[in-house]
Write a protein that holds these residues in place. Structure first.
Motif, PDB file in Angstrom:
ATOM      1  N   HIS A  81       0.728  -1.751  -0.023  1.00  0.00           N
ATOM      2  CA  HIS A  81      -0.062   0.032   0.311  1.00  0.00           C
ATOM      3  C   HIS A  81       1.356   0.915   0.484  1.00  0.00           C
ATOM      4  O   HIS A  81       2.230   1.068   0.277  1.00  0.00           O
ATOM      5  CB  HIS A  81      -0.818  -0.075   0.859  1.00  0.00           C
ATOM      6  CG  HIS A  81      -1.408  -1.000   1.000  1.00  0.00           C
ATOM      7  ND1 HIS A  81      -2.282  -1.491   2.713  1.00  0.00           N
ATOM      8  CD2 HIS A  81      -1.949  -1.656   0.383  1.00  0.00           C
ATOM      9  CE1 HIS A  81      -3.271  -2.305   2.107  1.00  0.00           C
ATOM     10  NE2 HIS A  81      -3.911  -2.635   0.472  1.00  0.00           N
ATOM     11  N   HIS A  82      -0.266   2.740  -0.238  1.00  0.00           N
ATOM     12  CA  HIS A  82       1.074   3.867  -0.447  1.00  0.00           C
ATOM     13  C   HIS A  82       0.657   4.777   0.440  1.00  0.00           C
ATOM     14  O   HIS A  82      -0.778   4.781   0.310  1.00  0.00           O
ATOM     15  CB  HIS A  82       0.714   3.892  -2.267  1.00  0.00           C
ATOM     16  CG  HIS A  82       1.609   3.750  -3.457  1.00  0.00           C
ATOM     17  ND1 HIS A  82       2.830   3.856  -3.834  1.00  0.00           N
ATOM     18  CD2 HIS A  82       0.996   2.330  -3.756  1.00  0.00           C
ATOM     19  CE1 HIS A  82       2.738   2.738  -4.345  1.00  0.00           C
ATOM     20  NE2 HIS A  82       1.707   2.107  -4.946  1.00  0.00           N
ATOM     21  N   ALA A  83       1.293   5.160   0.964  1.00  0.00           N
ATOM     22  CA  ALA A  83       1.751   6.282   2.488  1.00  0.00           C
ATOM     23  C   ALA A  83       0.793   7.841   2.211  1.00  0.00           C
ATOM     24  O   ALA A  83      -0.374   7.509   2.492  1.00  0.00           O
ATOM     25  CB  ALA A  83       2.650   6.878   2.805  1.00  0.00           C
ATOM     26  N   VAL A  84       1.250   7.732   0.606  1.00  0.00           N
ATOM     27  CA  VAL A  84       0.230   8.949   0.571  1.00  0.00           C
ATOM     28  C   VAL A  84      -0.221   8.726  -1.018  1.00  0.00           C
ATOM     29  O   VAL A  84       0.059   7.716  -2.051  1.00  0.00           O
ATOM     30  CB  VAL A  84       1.031   9.997  -0.224  1.00  0.00           C
ATOM     31  CG1 VAL A  84       0.651  11.049  -0.670  1.00  0.00           C
ATOM     32  CG2 VAL A  84       2.300  10.449   1.066  1.00  0.00           C
ATOM     33  N   ARG A  85      -1.890   9.385  -1.457  1.00  0.00           N
ATOM     34  CA  ARG A  85      -2.135   9.024  -2.617  1.00  0.00           C
ATOM     35  C   ARG A  85      -2.505  10.362  -3.374  1.00  0.00           C
ATOM     36  O   ARG A  85      -2.920  11.208  -2.043  1.00  0.00           O
ATOM     37  CB  ARG A  85      -3.476   8.843  -2.028  1.00  0.00           C
ATOM     38  CG  ARG A  85      -4.061   6.575  -2.490  1.00  0.00           C
ATOM     39  CD  ARG A  85      -3.025   6.187  -0.539  1.00  0.00           C
ATOM     40  NE  ARG A  85      -3.826   6.834   0.202  1.00  0.00           N
ATOM     41  CZ  ARG A  85      -3.868   6.990   1.085  1.00  0.00           C
ATOM     42  NH1 ARG A  85      -2.096   6.313   1.818  1.00  0.00           N
ATOM     43  NH2 ARG A  85      -4.437   7.323   2.690  1.00  0.00           N
ATOM     44  N   ASP A  86      -3.210  10.211  -4.676  1.00  0.00           N
ATOM     45  CA  ASP A  86      -3.005  11.143  -5.111  1.00  0.00           C
ATOM     46  C   ASP A  86      -4.214  11.175  -5.902  1.00  0.00           C
ATOM     47  O   ASP A  86      -4.622  10.518  -6.439  1.00  0.00           O
ATOM     48  CB  ASP A  86      -2.284  11.760  -6.013  1.00  0.00           C
ATOM     49  CG  ASP A  86      -1.850  13.153  -6.833  1.00  0.00           C
ATOM     50  OD1 ASP A  86      -3.324  13.583  -6.247  1.00  0.00           O
ATOM     51  OD2 ASP A  86      -1.168  12.808  -9.009  1.00  0.00           O
ATOM     52  N   LEU A  87      -5.782  12.168  -5.416  1.00  0.00           N
ATOM     53  CA  LEU A  87      -7.231  11.918  -5.827  1.00  0.00           C
ATOM     54  C   LEU A  87      -7.387  12.568  -6.671  1.00  0.00           C
ATOM     55  O   LEU A  87      -8.089  13.177  -7.410  1.00  0.00           O
ATOM     56  CB  LEU A  87      -7.969  11.634  -4.818  1.00  0.00           C
ATOM     57  CG  LEU A  87      -7.426  10.723  -3.765  1.00  0.00           C
ATOM     58  CD1 LEU A  87      -9.257  11.610  -2.285  1.00  0.00           C
ATOM     59  CD2 LEU A  87      -7.431   9.833  -4.176  1.00  0.00           C
ATOM     60  N   THR A  88      -6.684  13.774  -6.816  1.00  0.00           N
ATOM     61  CA  THR A  88      -6.254  15.116  -7.819  1.00  0.00           C
ATOM     62  C   THR A  88      -6.401  14.012  -9.938  1.00  0.00           C
ATOM     63  O   THR A  88      -5.803  13.198 -10.428  1.00  0.00           O
ATOM     64  CB  THR A  88      -5.016  16.195  -7.805  1.00  0.00           C
ATOM     65  OG1 THR A  88      -4.179  15.224  -8.743  1.00  0.00           O
ATOM     66  CG2 THR A  88      -4.796  16.022  -7.125  1.00  0.00           C
ATOM     67  N   THR A  89      -7.312  15.709 -10.614  1.00  0.00           N
ATOM     68  CA  THR A  89      -6.915  15.665 -11.993  1.00  0.00           C
ATOM     69  C   THR A  89      -7.776  16.542 -12.579  1.00  0.00           C
ATOM     70  O   THR A  89      -7.117  17.408 -12.399  1.00  0.00           O
ATOM     71  CB  THR A  89      -8.313  14.069 -12.125  1.00  0.00           C
ATOM     72  OG1 THR A  89      -8.212  13.214 -13.905  1.00  0.00           O
ATOM     73  CG2 THR A  89      -9.788  14.261 -12.083  1.00  0.00           C
ATOM     74  N   THR A  90      -7.821  16.171 -13.923  1.00  0.00           N
ATOM     75  CA  THR A  90      -8.360  17.921 -14.261  1.00  0.00           C
ATOM     76  C   THR A  90      -9.972  17.173 -15.450  1.00  0.00           C
ATOM     77  O   THR A  90      -9.917  16.213 -15.724  1.00  0.00           O
ATOM     78  CB  THR A  90      -7.338  18.432 -15.740  1.00  0.00           C
ATOM     79  OG1 THR A  90      -6.985  17.394 -16.649  1.00  0.00           O
ATOM     80  CG2 THR A  90      -6.453  18.586 -14.773  1.00  0.00           C
ATOM     81  N   VAL A  91     -10.549  17.451 -15.071  1.00  0.00           N
ATOM     82  CA  VAL A  91     -11.842  17.789 -16.336  1.00  0.00           C
ATOM     83  C   VAL A  91     -12.876  18.476 -16.325  1.00  0.00           C
ATOM     84  O   VAL A  91     -12.718  19.613 -16.512  1.00  0.00           O
ATOM     85  CB  VAL A  91     -13.492  17.071 -15.594  1.00  0.00           C
ATOM     86  CG1 VAL A  91     -14.630  16.663 -15.816  1.00  0.00           C
ATOM     87  CG2 VAL A  91     -12.454  15.849 -14.040  1.00  0.00           C
ATOM     88  N   LEU A  92     -12.564  18.827 -18.101  1.00  0.00           N
ATOM     89  CA  LEU A  92     -12.909  19.867 -19.299  1.00  0.00           C
ATOM     90  C   LEU A  92     -12.172  21.341 -19.083  1.00  0.00           C
ATOM     91  O   LEU A  92     -12.804  22.359 -18.842  1.00  0.00           O
ATOM     92  CB  LEU A  92     -14.869  20.276 -18.305  1.00  0.00           C
ATOM     93  CG  LEU A  92     -15.255  19.109 -18.792  1.00  0.00           C
ATOM     94  CD1 LEU A  92     -17.280  19.724 -17.814  1.00  0.00           C
ATOM     95  CD2 LEU A  92     -16.288  19.173 -19.537  1.00  0.00           C
ATOM     96  N   GLY A  93     -11.105  20.489 -19.062  1.00  0.00           N
ATOM     97  CA  GLY A  93      -9.745  21.610 -18.918  1.00  0.00           C
ATOM     98  C   GLY A  93     -10.089  22.452 -17.536  1.00  0.00           C
ATOM     99  O   GLY A  93      -8.640  23.216 -17.976  1.00  0.00           O
ATOM    100  N   MET A  94     -10.127  21.693 -16.460  1.00  0.00           N
ATOM    101  CA  MET A  94     -10.392  22.511 -14.401  1.00  0.00           C
ATOM    102  C   MET A  94      -9.377  21.864 -14.281  1.00  0.00           C
ATOM    103  O   MET A  94     -10.489  19.787 -13.915  1.00  0.00           O
ATOM    104  CB  MET A  94     -11.823  23.043 -14.244  1.00  0.00           C
ATOM    105  CG  MET A  94     -11.988  23.661 -15.526  1.00  0.00           C
ATOM    106  SD  MET A  94     -13.938  24.339 -14.933  1.00  0.00           S
ATOM    107  CE  MET A  94     -14.959  23.362 -15.631  1.00  0.00           C
ATOM    108  N   PRO A  95      -8.083  22.100 -13.413  1.00  0.00           N
ATOM    109  CA  PRO A  95      -7.971  20.880 -12.121  1.00  0.00           C
ATOM    110  C   PRO A  95      -9.315  20.633 -10.983  1.00  0.00           C
ATOM    111  O   PRO A  95      -9.964  21.675 -11.160  1.00  0.00           O
ATOM    112  CB  PRO A  95      -6.998  21.638 -11.700  1.00  0.00           C
ATOM    113  CG  PRO A  95      -7.156  22.884 -12.079  1.00  0.00           C
ATOM    114  CD  PRO A  95      -7.617  23.358 -13.173  1.00  0.00           C
ATOM    115  N   THR A  96      -8.698  18.951 -11.014  1.00  0.00           N
ATOM    116  CA  THR A  96     -10.267  19.228  -9.107  1.00  0.00           C
ATOM    117  C   THR A  96      -9.139  18.054  -8.435  1.00  0.00           C
ATOM    118  O   THR A  96      -8.415  17.561  -8.730  1.00  0.00           O
ATOM    119  CB  THR A  96     -11.390  18.876 -10.202  1.00  0.00           C
ATOM    120  OG1 THR A  96     -12.336  18.551  -8.893  1.00  0.00           O
ATOM    121  CG2 THR A  96     -10.926  17.318 -10.933  1.00  0.00           C
ATOM    122  N   SER A  97      -9.235  18.954  -6.850  1.00  0.00           N
ATOM    123  CA  SER A  97      -8.700  18.163  -6.455  1.00  0.00           C
ATOM    124  C   SER A  97      -9.152  16.500  -5.860  1.00  0.00           C
ATOM    125  O   SER A  97      -8.593  16.116  -5.150  1.00  0.00           O
ATOM    126  CB  SER A  97      -9.329  18.708  -4.913  1.00  0.00           C
ATOM    127  OG  SER A  97     -10.127  18.557  -4.151  1.00  0.00           O
TER     128      SER A  97
END
Length: 388
Positions: free
Chosen positions: A58-74
């Motif tokens: 397992h990973h101690a830190v996970r990245d949930l961020t992405t971009t949708v419709l050209g906008m970054p989102t957490s």
């Protein structure tokens, strides 16, 4: 004893919303066409899917961020546009502030009770939603107003039909709230003093007009009537809309593979697998059943989102694993808004984030982008491929 305003689950937010809201308001949130079988399947289908967790690595830190419709989102959870929000005086502005505080994208309905300018001021990452309603000049004026306000993307909703009957009866939604209407509704409203007090403190009644549909703002039923009188769009109309907007463009309401391919040909940049939360033709399959075939057909060409039945972060993870770039939530945040205003919406988004993060952790991944079909137990016969 003062009850803790925080809640642990979306189900608890729904329970508090039901207790706080008059029946007519709460009933509108539950809305589903005919017997509500699609509403039930939207939610229930997620329970048929299982996870295949890993025990080591397992990973101690996970990245949930992405971009949708050209906008970054957490995280890959968007606020789905919903109509007149009489559950709270601050309505869509409170939702937009909550979304901004949590770093997620706001979807604003053209049937909203708050002007687009106020919502974008509260959350610059806003996508404006329109229906094919009125003539082309009218539609262009609405798009240009949204663009001038600073909206970053356009959502065109086509998954709403004339199938509006409900076997259990529809709640009464008035044309406008005047003194006569308030007296008539008093037996339903007075047992819910908390809801009434919220509006009383603002000095105004719930606003049932739609300021983004024109000036002066028509009532909800006035706007609805315009939509009903408008000839339904063609694929050529969709292509015209996409070209006219000339930016990130999401077509909401796709449930068939052939329609998904036509959407790509029409020039859309994203689509949402959606059945309008069960408010279209009843007995349409749950959107999560339709997602894999649509994602396989067009997911390498445009962004594929999912709308319908999301109640926990684990549902989000399942949708991502089956091909969605992100999901949209509707009823869940409205229950949060009813339960505790802006803080209640933030509470719901936090629940989604916690559940999604737990799923990514348990499945042994470092980011949401690593989720895939191998993480999911899919029963035989679960998926549907319509129009393939």
């Amino acid at each position: 004893m003062v009850r803790n305003p925080w809640f642990e689950t979306v189900a608890e937010a729904q329970r508090r919303a039901k207790k706080r809201l008059p029946y007519a308001v709460y009933g509108a949130l539950l809305a589903g066409s005919e017997r509500g079988r699609t509403v039930g399947d939207n939610v229930g289908a997620f329970g048929e899917l299982g996870f295949a967790p890993r025990v080591v690595g397992h990973h101690a830190v996970r990245d949930l961020t992405t971009t949708v419709l050209g906008m970054p989102t957490s995280m890959p959870v968007l606020i789905s546009p919903t109509g007149v929000q009489a559950v709270h005086p601050d309505g869509e502005v409170a939702v937009a502030r909550a979304a901004a505080n949590r770093g997620v994208i706001m979807g604003l309905s053209s049937f909203a009770s708050k002007p687009v300018e106020e919502v974008v001021a509260a959350n610059p990452s806003t996508a404006f939603q329109i229906y094919w309603s009125g003539d082309r000049d009218t539609i262009v004026r609405r798009m240009e107003r949204a663009r001038a306000a600073g909206c970053k993307a356009l959502i065109v909703t086509l998954d709403w039909s004339f199938s509006h009957g409900r076997d259990w009866g529809s709640p009464t939604i008035p044309e406008r709230l005047d003194l006569r209407t308030m007296v008539k509704m008093a037996p339903d409203v007075l047992p819910h003093p908390g809801w009434l007090w919220r509006f009383a403190r603002t000095g105004r009644l719930p606003d049932l007009t739609t300021p983004n549909m024109g000036t002066p703002a028509p009532t909800f039923f006035g706007a609805y009537g315009e939509w009903m009188r408008t000839v339904p769009p063609t694929w050529e109309d969709v292509a015209w809309l996409a070209k006219e907007w000339n930016g990130p463009f999401l077509l909401k309401g796709v449930g068939r593979v052939d329609d998904a391919r036509r959407a790509v040909d029409a020039g859309v940049s994203a689509l949402s697998v959606s059945n309008h939360g069960g408010n279209n033709l009843d007995t349409t399959p749950a959107t999560i059943r339709l997602l894999p075939s649509i994602a396989a057909a067009v997911g390498d060409q445009i962004e594929v989102l999912l709308d319908g039945g999301i109640r926990r972060g684990g549902d989000v993870a399942k949708a991502l694993a089956l091909g969605a770039r992100a999901v949209l939530i509707g009823r869940a945040y409205l229950w949060g808004l009813a339960a505790n205003g802006q803080a209640g919406v933030e509470n719901v988004v936090d629940i989604m984030r916690g559940g999604l993060d737990s799923a990514v952790l348990g499945l042994g991944h470092a980011s949401v982008g690593e989720l895939g079909p191998d993480d999911i137990v899919i029963p035989d016969g679960f998926t549907r491929a319509l129009g393939a």
